[in-house]
Design a protein around this motif. Structure first.
Motif, PDB file in Angstrom:
ATOM      1  N   ASP A  41      -7.447   3.310  80.122  1.00  0.00           N
ATOM      2  CA  ASP A  41      -8.609   2.801  80.133  1.00  0.00           C
ATOM      3  C   ASP A  41      -8.118   1.529  78.963  1.00  0.00           C
ATOM      4  OD1 ASP A  41     -10.565   5.412  81.307  1.00  0.00           O
ATOM      5  OD2 ASP A  41     -10.931   6.418  79.120  1.00  0.00           O
ATOM      6  N   GLY A  42      -7.105   2.038  78.660  1.00  0.00           N
ATOM      7  CA  GLY A  42      -7.631   0.433  77.491  1.00  0.00           C
ATOM      8  C   GLY A  42      -7.154  -0.718  78.531  1.00  0.00           C
ATOM      9  N   VAL A  43      -6.156   0.250  79.449  1.00  0.00           N
ATOM     10  CA  VAL A  43      -5.915  -1.055  80.813  1.00  0.00           C
ATOM     11  C   VAL A  43      -7.082  -2.071  81.558  1.00  0.00           C
ATOM     12  CG1 VAL A  43      -3.952  -1.397  82.408  1.00  0.00           C
ATOM     13  CG2 VAL A  43      -3.614  -0.580  81.019  1.00  0.00           C
ATOM     14  N   VAL A  44      -7.961  -0.884  82.267  1.00  0.00           N
ATOM     15  CA  VAL A  44      -8.493  -1.075  83.024  1.00  0.00           C
ATOM     16  C   VAL A  44      -9.843  -1.862  81.987  1.00  0.00           C
ATOM     17  CG1 VAL A  44     -10.736  -0.430  84.832  1.00  0.00           C
ATOM     18  CG2 VAL A  44      -8.404   0.174  84.782  1.00  0.00           C
ATOM     19  N   SER A  45     -10.869  -1.470  81.190  1.00  0.00           N
ATOM     20  CA  SER A  45     -11.629  -2.198  80.680  1.00  0.00           C
ATOM     21  C   SER A  45     -11.317  -3.654  80.068  1.00  0.00           C
ATOM     22  CB  SER A  45     -12.060  -1.569  79.248  1.00  0.00           C
ATOM     23  OG  SER A  45     -11.066  -1.230  78.257  1.00  0.00           O
ATOM     24  N   THR A  46      -9.542  -3.476  79.642  1.00  0.00           N
ATOM     25  CA  THR A  46      -9.356  -4.823  79.186  1.00  0.00           C
ATOM     26  C   THR A  46      -9.113  -5.833  79.559  1.00  0.00           C
ATOM     27  OG1 THR A  46      -8.532  -3.755  76.467  1.00  0.00           O
ATOM     28  CG2 THR A  46      -8.201  -5.968  77.204  1.00  0.00           C
ATOM     29  N   ALA A  47      -8.607  -4.981  80.644  1.00  0.00           N
ATOM     30  CA  ALA A  47      -8.325  -6.617  82.149  1.00  0.00           C
ATOM     31  C   ALA A  47      -9.536  -7.287  82.384  1.00  0.00           C
ATOM     32  CB  ALA A  47      -7.039  -5.953  82.914  1.00  0.00           C
ATOM     33  N   GLY A  48     -10.263  -5.819  82.747  1.00  0.00           N
ATOM     34  CA  GLY A  48     -11.476  -6.282  83.946  1.00  0.00           C
ATOM     35  C   GLY A  48     -12.656  -7.356  82.822  1.00  0.00           C
ATOM     36  N   LEU A  49     -11.696  -6.834  81.385  1.00  0.00           N
ATOM     37  CA  LEU A  49     -13.174  -8.175  79.721  1.00  0.00           C
ATOM     38  C   LEU A  49     -12.090  -9.434  80.495  1.00  0.00           C
ATOM     39  CD1 LEU A  49     -14.971  -9.489  78.498  1.00  0.00           C
ATOM     40  CD2 LEU A  49     -13.210  -7.832  76.554  1.00  0.00           C
ATOM     41  N   VAL A  50     -10.851  -9.640  80.248  1.00  0.00           N
ATOM     42  CA  VAL A  50     -10.372 -10.930  80.162  1.00  0.00           C
ATOM     43  C   VAL A  50     -10.528 -11.901  81.318  1.00  0.00           C
ATOM     44  CG1 VAL A  50      -9.028  -9.894  78.257  1.00  0.00           C
ATOM     45  CG2 VAL A  50      -7.744 -10.241  80.458  1.00  0.00           C
ATOM     46  N   VAL A  51     -10.541 -10.519  82.714  1.00  0.00           N
ATOM     47  CA  VAL A  51     -10.167 -12.180  84.585  1.00  0.00           C
ATOM     48  C   VAL A  51     -11.512 -12.287  84.036  1.00  0.00           C
ATOM     49  CG1 VAL A  51     -10.005 -10.901  86.427  1.00  0.00           C
ATOM     50  CG2 VAL A  51      -8.155 -10.517  84.902  1.00  0.00           C
ATOM     51  N   GLY A  52     -12.284 -11.437  83.621  1.00  0.00           N
ATOM     52  CA  GLY A  52     -14.152 -12.160  83.745  1.00  0.00           C
ATOM     53  C   GLY A  52     -13.671 -13.480  82.867  1.00  0.00           C
ATOM     54  N   VAL A  53     -13.730 -13.320  82.061  1.00  0.00           N
ATOM     55  CA  VAL A  53     -13.407 -14.315  80.828  1.00  0.00           C
ATOM     56  C   VAL A  53     -12.796 -15.966  81.799  1.00  0.00           C
ATOM     57  CG1 VAL A  53     -13.392 -15.429  79.007  1.00  0.00           C
ATOM     58  CG2 VAL A  53     -14.179 -13.184  79.028  1.00  0.00           C
ATOM     59  N   ALA A  54     -11.404 -14.857  82.536  1.00  0.00           N
ATOM     60  CA  ALA A  54     -10.636 -16.171  82.603  1.00  0.00           C
ATOM     61  C   ALA A  54     -11.316 -16.768  83.891  1.00  0.00           C
ATOM     62  CB  ALA A  54      -9.246 -15.534  82.871  1.00  0.00           C
ATOM     63  N   SER A  77     -15.015   2.599  69.515  1.00  0.00           N
ATOM     64  CA  SER A  77     -15.268   3.562  70.641  1.00  0.00           C
ATOM     65  C   SER A  77     -15.157   4.650  71.527  1.00  0.00           C
ATOM     66  CB  SER A  77     -16.096   2.770  71.789  1.00  0.00           C
ATOM     67  OG  SER A  77     -16.529   3.709  72.665  1.00  0.00           O
ATOM     68  N   MET A  78     -13.215   4.347  71.432  1.00  0.00           N
ATOM     69  CA  MET A  78     -12.758   5.433  72.316  1.00  0.00           C
ATOM     70  C   MET A  78     -12.343   7.401  71.170  1.00  0.00           C
ATOM     71  SD  MET A  78     -12.095   6.243  75.035  1.00  0.00           S
ATOM     72  CE  MET A  78     -10.017   6.567  75.507  1.00  0.00           C
ATOM     73  N   ALA A  79     -12.480   5.743  69.753  1.00  0.00           N
ATOM     74  CA  ALA A  79     -11.837   6.825  68.447  1.00  0.00           C
ATOM     75  C   ALA A  79     -12.444   7.842  68.341  1.00  0.00           C
ATOM     76  CB  ALA A  79     -11.539   6.121  68.014  1.00  0.00           C
ATOM     77  N   THR A  80     -14.756   7.268  68.389  1.00  0.00           N
ATOM     78  CA  THR A  80     -16.346   8.527  67.357  1.00  0.00           C
ATOM     79  C   THR A  80     -15.891   8.744  68.354  1.00  0.00           C
ATOM     80  OG1 THR A  80     -16.234   5.264  66.574  1.00  0.00           O
ATOM     81  CG2 THR A  80     -18.187   6.860  67.331  1.00  0.00           C
ATOM     82  N   GLY A  81     -15.657   8.550  69.661  1.00  0.00           N
ATOM     83  CA  GLY A  81     -16.122   9.005  70.696  1.00  0.00           C
ATOM     84  C   GLY A  81     -15.472  10.843  70.780  1.00  0.00           C
ATOM     85  N   GLU A  82     -14.069  10.618  70.643  1.00  0.00           N
ATOM     86  CA  GLU A  82     -13.401  11.022  70.517  1.00  0.00           C
ATOM     87  C   GLU A  82     -13.481  12.560  69.103  1.00  0.00           C
ATOM     88  OE1 GLU A  82     -10.553  14.093  72.777  1.00  0.00           O
ATOM     89  OE2 GLU A  82     -11.942  12.550  72.926  1.00  0.00           O
ATOM     90  N   TYR A  83     -13.686  11.619  68.220  1.00  0.00           N
ATOM     91  CA  TYR A  83     -13.793  12.703  66.600  1.00  0.00           C
ATOM     92  C   TYR A  83     -15.387  13.026  67.296  1.00  0.00           C
ATOM     93  CZ  TYR A  83     -15.446  13.716  62.252  1.00  0.00           C
ATOM     94  OH  TYR A  83     -15.336  13.881  61.112  1.00  0.00           O
ATOM     95  N   VAL A  84     -16.442  12.883  67.071  1.00  0.00           N
ATOM     96  CA  VAL A  84     -17.296  13.422  67.690  1.00  0.00           C
ATOM     97  C   VAL A  84     -17.433  14.766  68.624  1.00  0.00           C
ATOM     98  CG1 VAL A  84     -20.075  13.547  68.037  1.00  0.00           C
ATOM     99  CG2 VAL A  84     -18.747  11.260  66.999  1.00  0.00           C
ATOM    100  N   SER A  85     -16.839  14.140  69.931  1.00  0.00           N
ATOM    101  CA  SER A  85     -16.639  15.365  70.751  1.00  0.00           C
ATOM    102  C   SER A  85     -15.890  16.908  70.203  1.00  0.00           C
ATOM    103  CB  SER A  85     -15.911  14.893  72.067  1.00  0.00           C
ATOM    104  OG  SER A  85     -15.311  16.404  72.743  1.00  0.00           O
ATOM    105  N   VAL A  86     -15.074  16.488  69.801  1.00  0.00           N
ATOM    106  CA  VAL A  86     -14.151  17.360  68.998  1.00  0.00           C
ATOM    107  C   VAL A  86     -14.331  18.146  67.816  1.00  0.00           C
ATOM    108  CG1 VAL A  86     -11.037  17.600  67.909  1.00  0.00           C
ATOM    109  CG2 VAL A  86     -11.634  15.977  69.804  1.00  0.00           C
ATOM    110  N   SER A  87     -15.244  17.101  67.110  1.00  0.00           N
ATOM    111  CA  SER A  87     -15.548  17.983  66.189  1.00  0.00           C
ATOM    112  C   SER A  87     -17.118  18.893  66.069  1.00  0.00           C
ATOM    113  CB  SER A  87     -16.231  17.389  65.072  1.00  0.00           C
ATOM    114  OG  SER A  87     -15.740  15.953  64.515  1.00  0.00           O
ATOM    115  N   THR A  88     -17.142  19.324  67.396  1.00  0.00           N
ATOM    116  CA  THR A  88     -18.704  19.553  68.284  1.00  0.00           C
ATOM    117  C   THR A  88     -17.601  21.155  68.294  1.00  0.00           C
ATOM    118  OG1 THR A  88     -19.812  17.929  68.487  1.00  0.00           O
ATOM    119  CG2 THR A  88     -20.213  20.315  69.760  1.00  0.00           C
ATOM    120  N   GLN A  89     -16.334  20.591  69.116  1.00  0.00           N
ATOM    121  CA  GLN A  89     -15.697  21.567  69.321  1.00  0.00           C
ATOM    122  C   GLN A  89     -15.978  22.699  68.277  1.00  0.00           C
ATOM    123  OE1 GLN A  89     -12.196  20.518  71.807  1.00  0.00           O
ATOM    124  NE2 GLN A  89     -11.350  22.375  71.468  1.00  0.00           N
TER     125      GLN A  89
END
Length: 245
Positions: A41-54, A77-89
């Motif tokens: 996810d980090g590769v794809v989302s950041t690549a999309g962002l910086v290539v778009g800005v480029a 966002s990833m950390a928060t989402g994982e924390y909320v999800s696992v806390s619920t579990q």
């Protein structure tokens, strides 16, 4: 005790420990798989962002700023989402264990019969299933019911902080590749270098996720690379059009 009895006893202890070792291995594989997917996810989302800005003819400083902002936003966002999800579990697991404690305290005979029935459902004859249920109940009634009935190990509940930290690190590691690939090379080749680096990384993460999931490698790699390529193509085109406008 004779040597034959020693070997028999050691074999019994080995069989008793086998499910625990298998559970630990499965847990490690799940964490590793989650780490690979987080890095992807980090590769794809950041690549999309910086290539778009480029594509919008941004300077190196602007690319670095945008990339770092995307890295921090994505990792948090990833950390928060994982924390909320696992806390619920974890809350669900704790609630189920509390319910099991109450049932064991108020209706122990019914719980013993329930545990016997669970082992009978696994193929044991009633007499043996009852003996196993009695012995496990005497040893640790809550653990016996939690593992057999609920699929929960009371000693190894999911930890939301561990999950959040792992997601944060995995996303950050993945995001650093396209960020460095877009910032370090000369402006004339930064986009091709980034695209090539990202595709190579997606091949690796696709291969790893397939291997960890015991799936076919070729389709997993193809889907991963195609998805990343489409993301970069769309964002780069958007950047070029916005710059032209």
């Amino acid at each position: 005790m004779s040597s034959d009895e020693d070997r028999s006893s050691a074999g019994d202890r080995g069989h008793e420990g086998e499910p625990h070792r298998q559970g630990e291995l499965g847990s490690r594989l799940n964490w590793l798989r989650a780490g690979v997917l987080g890095a992807n996810d980090g590769v794809v989302s950041t690549a999309g962002l910086v290539v778009g800005v480029a594509g919008a003819a941004a300077t190196s400083a602007e690319l670095l700023t945008a990339g770092l902002a995307g890295l921090l936003a994505g990792s948090m966002s990833m950390a928060t989402g994982e924390y909320v999800s696992v806390s619920t579990q974890r809350d669900s697991e704790l609630a189920a264990l509390d319910q099991e404690r109450r049932e064991l305290a108020h209706t122990p005979e019914a719980e013993l019969e329930e545990l016997t029935g669970l082992y009978m459902a696994k193929g044991l004859p009633r007499e043996l299933a009852h003996d196993v249920a009695v012995q496990l109940t005497e040893h640790d009634a809550l653990a016996a019911h939690a593992e057999t009935e609920l699929g929960i190990d009371p000693e190894e509940l999911t930890n939301p902080w561990h999950a959040a930290g792992a997601s944060f690190v995995a996303f950050t590691v993945g995001a650093l590749l396209p960020l460095l690939a877009i910032v370090l090379p000369p402006s004339s080749i930064r986009v091709p270098v980034t695209v090539g680096s990202v595709i190579a990384a997606l091949v690796l993460t696709g291969w790893l996720s397939a291997r960890l999931g015991a799936a076919k490698v070729a389709p997993a790699v193809a889907r991963n690379v195609l998805g990343g390529a489409i993301a970069m193509a769309i964002t780069y085109t958007a950047g070029v059009l916005l710059h032209a406008a």
